[in-house]
Design a protein around this motif. Structure first.
Motif, PDB file in Angstrom:
ATOM      1  N   GLU A 338      -0.304 -34.600  12.284  1.00  0.00           N
ATOM      2  CA  GLU A 338      -0.108 -33.654  13.380  1.00  0.00           C
ATOM      3  C   GLU A 338      -0.357 -34.284  14.756  1.00  0.00           C
ATOM      4  O   GLU A 338      -0.074 -33.675  15.785  1.00  0.00           O
ATOM      5  CB  GLU A 338      -1.022 -32.435  13.199  1.00  0.00           C
ATOM      6  N   THR A 366       4.581 -34.274  12.718  1.00  0.00           N
ATOM      7  CA  THR A 366       4.919 -33.957  14.106  1.00  0.00           C
ATOM      8  C   THR A 366       5.585 -35.175  14.739  1.00  0.00           C
ATOM      9  O   THR A 366       5.035 -36.275  14.705  1.00  0.00           O
ATOM     10  CB  THR A 366       3.664 -33.582  14.908  1.00  0.00           C
ATOM     11  N   LEU A 369       4.202 -34.525  20.137  1.00  0.00           N
ATOM     12  CA  LEU A 369       3.187 -33.507  20.394  1.00  0.00           C
ATOM     13  C   LEU A 369       2.847 -33.501  21.878  1.00  0.00           C
ATOM     14  O   LEU A 369       2.404 -34.519  22.424  1.00  0.00           O
ATOM     15  CB  LEU A 369       1.911 -33.779  19.590  1.00  0.00           C
ATOM     16  N   GLU A 371       0.199 -32.149  23.829  1.00  0.00           N
ATOM     17  CA  GLU A 371      -1.136 -31.580  23.625  1.00  0.00           C
ATOM     18  C   GLU A 371      -1.646 -30.862  24.869  1.00  0.00           C
ATOM     19  O   GLU A 371      -2.301 -29.828  24.774  1.00  0.00           O
ATOM     20  CB  GLU A 371      -2.099 -32.709  23.235  1.00  0.00           C
ATOM     21  N   TYR A 372      -1.319 -31.420  26.036  1.00  0.00           N
ATOM     22  CA  TYR A 372      -1.902 -30.894  27.283  1.00  0.00           C
ATOM     23  C   TYR A 372      -0.989 -31.267  28.440  1.00  0.00           C
ATOM     24  O   TYR A 372      -0.343 -32.318  28.430  1.00  0.00           O
ATOM     25  CB  TYR A 372      -3.293 -31.490  27.505  1.00  0.00           C
ATOM     26  N   ASN A 396       1.194 -27.411  22.293  1.00  0.00           N
ATOM     27  CA  ASN A 396      -0.056 -26.698  22.058  1.00  0.00           C
ATOM     28  C   ASN A 396      -0.371 -25.711  23.173  1.00  0.00           C
ATOM     29  O   ASN A 396       0.269 -25.717  24.236  1.00  0.00           O
ATOM     30  CB  ASN A 396      -1.208 -27.681  21.855  1.00  0.00           C
ATOM     31  N   ASP A 397      -1.399 -24.892  22.962  1.00  0.00           N
ATOM     32  CA  ASP A 397      -1.687 -23.798  23.890  1.00  0.00           C
ATOM     33  C   ASP A 397      -2.290 -24.260  25.211  1.00  0.00           C
ATOM     34  O   ASP A 397      -2.460 -23.465  26.127  1.00  0.00           O
ATOM     35  CB  ASP A 397      -2.595 -22.755  23.236  1.00  0.00           C
ATOM     36  N   TYR A 416       2.727 -23.181  20.493  1.00  0.00           N
ATOM     37  CA  TYR A 416       1.469 -22.459  20.371  1.00  0.00           C
ATOM     38  C   TYR A 416       0.984 -21.933  21.723  1.00  0.00           C
ATOM     39  O   TYR A 416      -0.089 -21.349  21.819  1.00  0.00           O
ATOM     40  CB  TYR A 416       0.394 -23.361  19.756  1.00  0.00           C
TER      41      TYR A 416
END
Length: 428
Positions: A338, A366, A369, A371-372, A396-397, A416
């Motif tokens: 992931e 994945t 990704l 992430e941020y 991601n959130d 997400y």
């Protein structure tokens, strides 16, 4: 009676003789000047030993290490001491140190404590330092080689008496070969300007090149492999150029690692296994990763990460790379599937036109990704797979305003976060 015709003729002859003499003198001066000019222009190209033979004083800043007591093919002899004596004899304008063909063992560091020094070899050798040999090849390659004692830094750039930057140091056309997979090939301990590494082979050492606070460094046309880390630029760097190299790290290491780099260019490199990450950047700013051919056995092949102070990179481009993950293995640092083949924690990243080949990845992996970060753009990428995944691109959130276009189908996108993250899918 005076013969005026005869006098006139005699005077004319004298004038013509004077003009002829003037022309001859001018011609001689011109020829001498041209010869002298050619000689002066040629002197810097002569080895120091030839200059000595011709009785020409060495005023050109050219130093053949053999003229100062260096010895090849003697494992117990420390040639670093010879080279260090040459450096200490140089004036403020520096000079060029020449390494001829041979195996020159060093047991301590070559210490560069001033600017404007070049170290140049006959050639860098064509073979790996750990390859075998036959009757038609040379063990470890031909050419000019510095063979380094285990654990020793071959070249260290440091002026312990002055904190000012060291500038204009270059290395070209020789090989640094370690005898143990530790130590460092070239290390700049203090801040530097314009370090140039061109056509070098560095292998079988712990770190190939490590530069601190490097402005405008250039690492090009080199083979840096069989190392734990190939290239590290730490502290902070500006306008780094890492182009047209063959690079490879080992499983616990990283091939290219930059810290707080601005305006960098990583392009045209061939980066091969086995490093745990091929390109790992902490807080990268306005840089380009383009037109590289990258292969690995682990995910996290390209990582944009925050630095130790929690600062995130901004405004980078990842474009036109061939990224292939082959013979997938569990990550040495336990980063699971992931984590992503590409892992992004940054703002305003443009990931465009890359070919991502994920043969051998487990099902459900994945691909990219996010992430941020905010305002990241992912477009026109091809993610080819052996096994299916509904998570080719994951947001991601903690990421917002991520836009994905022309890269994956609708069912291959996982969001997400909130509705500001959008996938414009490929047509079914």
């Amino acid at each position: 009676m005076v013969n005026f015709c005869a006098l006139s003729t005699a005077k004319g002859m004298k004038l013509r003789m004077k003009k002829l003499n003037s022309v001859l003198i001018a011609s001689v001066i011109l020829i001498v000047g041209l010869v002298a000019g050619v000689a002066v222009a040629t002197i810097p190209l002569l080895p120091h030993s030839v200059s000595q033979y011709l009785g020409i004083a060495n005023t050109t800043g050219y130093y053949n290490i053999m003229d100062y007591g260096a010895q090849s093919d003697r494992p117990g002899f420390d040639n670093a001491k010879v080279i260090n004596e040459i450096i200490q004899d140089m004036g403020d304008n520096g000079g060029t140190i020449y390494i001829p063909v041979g195996n020159f063992y060093i047991q301590s560091s070559i210490e560069i404590d001033r600017s404007y020094i070049s170290i140049i070899g006959d050639n860098s050798g064509l073979r790996s330092g750990v390859d075998g040999s036959t009757n038609t090849t040379q063990s470890g390659g031909g050419g000019a080689k510095l063979i380094v004692e285990p654990g020793v830094t071959a070249v260290q750039i440091l002026d312990e008496e002055n904190s000012e930057r060291i500038s204009g140091v270059s290395f070209k056309s020789f090989q640094i070969r370690g005898q143990g997979n530790n130590g460092i090939g070239i290390e700049a301990v203090q801040d530097t300007d314009r370090i140039v590494i061109d056509d070098l082979v560095i292998n079988n050492v712990g770190i190939g090149v490590q530069l601190h606070g490097a402005d405008a460094p250039s690492i090009r046309n080199s083979w840096i492999a069989e190392t734990k880390f190939s290239i590290i630029l730490n502290g902070a760097s500006q306008q780094a150029s890492i182009v047209n190299n063959s690079l490879g790290a080992q499983p616990d290491g990283v091939t290219i690692e930059l810290e707080n780099a601005k305006w960098f260019n990583i392009s045209g490199n061939n980066i091969y296994p086995d490093g745990s990450s091929n390109i790992r950047l902490y807080n990268p700013i306005h840089g380009t990763i383009s037109s590289n051919t990258i292969s690995a056995r682990y995910n996290g092949m390209i990582e944009l990460l925050p630095n130790e102070f929690g600062e995130y990179g901004n405004g980078n481009i990842i474009n036109g790379n061939v990224i292939s993950l082959i013979e997938y293995r569990n990550h040495p640092s336990d980063k699971d599937i992931e984590w992503g083949i590409l892992h992004v924690e940054a703002y305003n990243t443009n990931i465009n036109g890359n070919q991502i080949i994920a043969d051998g990845m487990p099902e459900g992996y994945t691909g990219i990704l996010v992430e941020y970060g905010e305002n990241n753009r992912i477009s026109n990428n091809s993610i080819g797979v052996t096994n299916p995944s509904n998570a080719k691109i994951v947001v991601n959130d903690t990421a917002t305003s991520t836009i994905v276009t022309d890269s994956i189908y609708e069912n291959e996108f996982l969001n997400y976060g909130n509705d500001s993250n959008v996938n414009v899918p490929l047509p079914e």
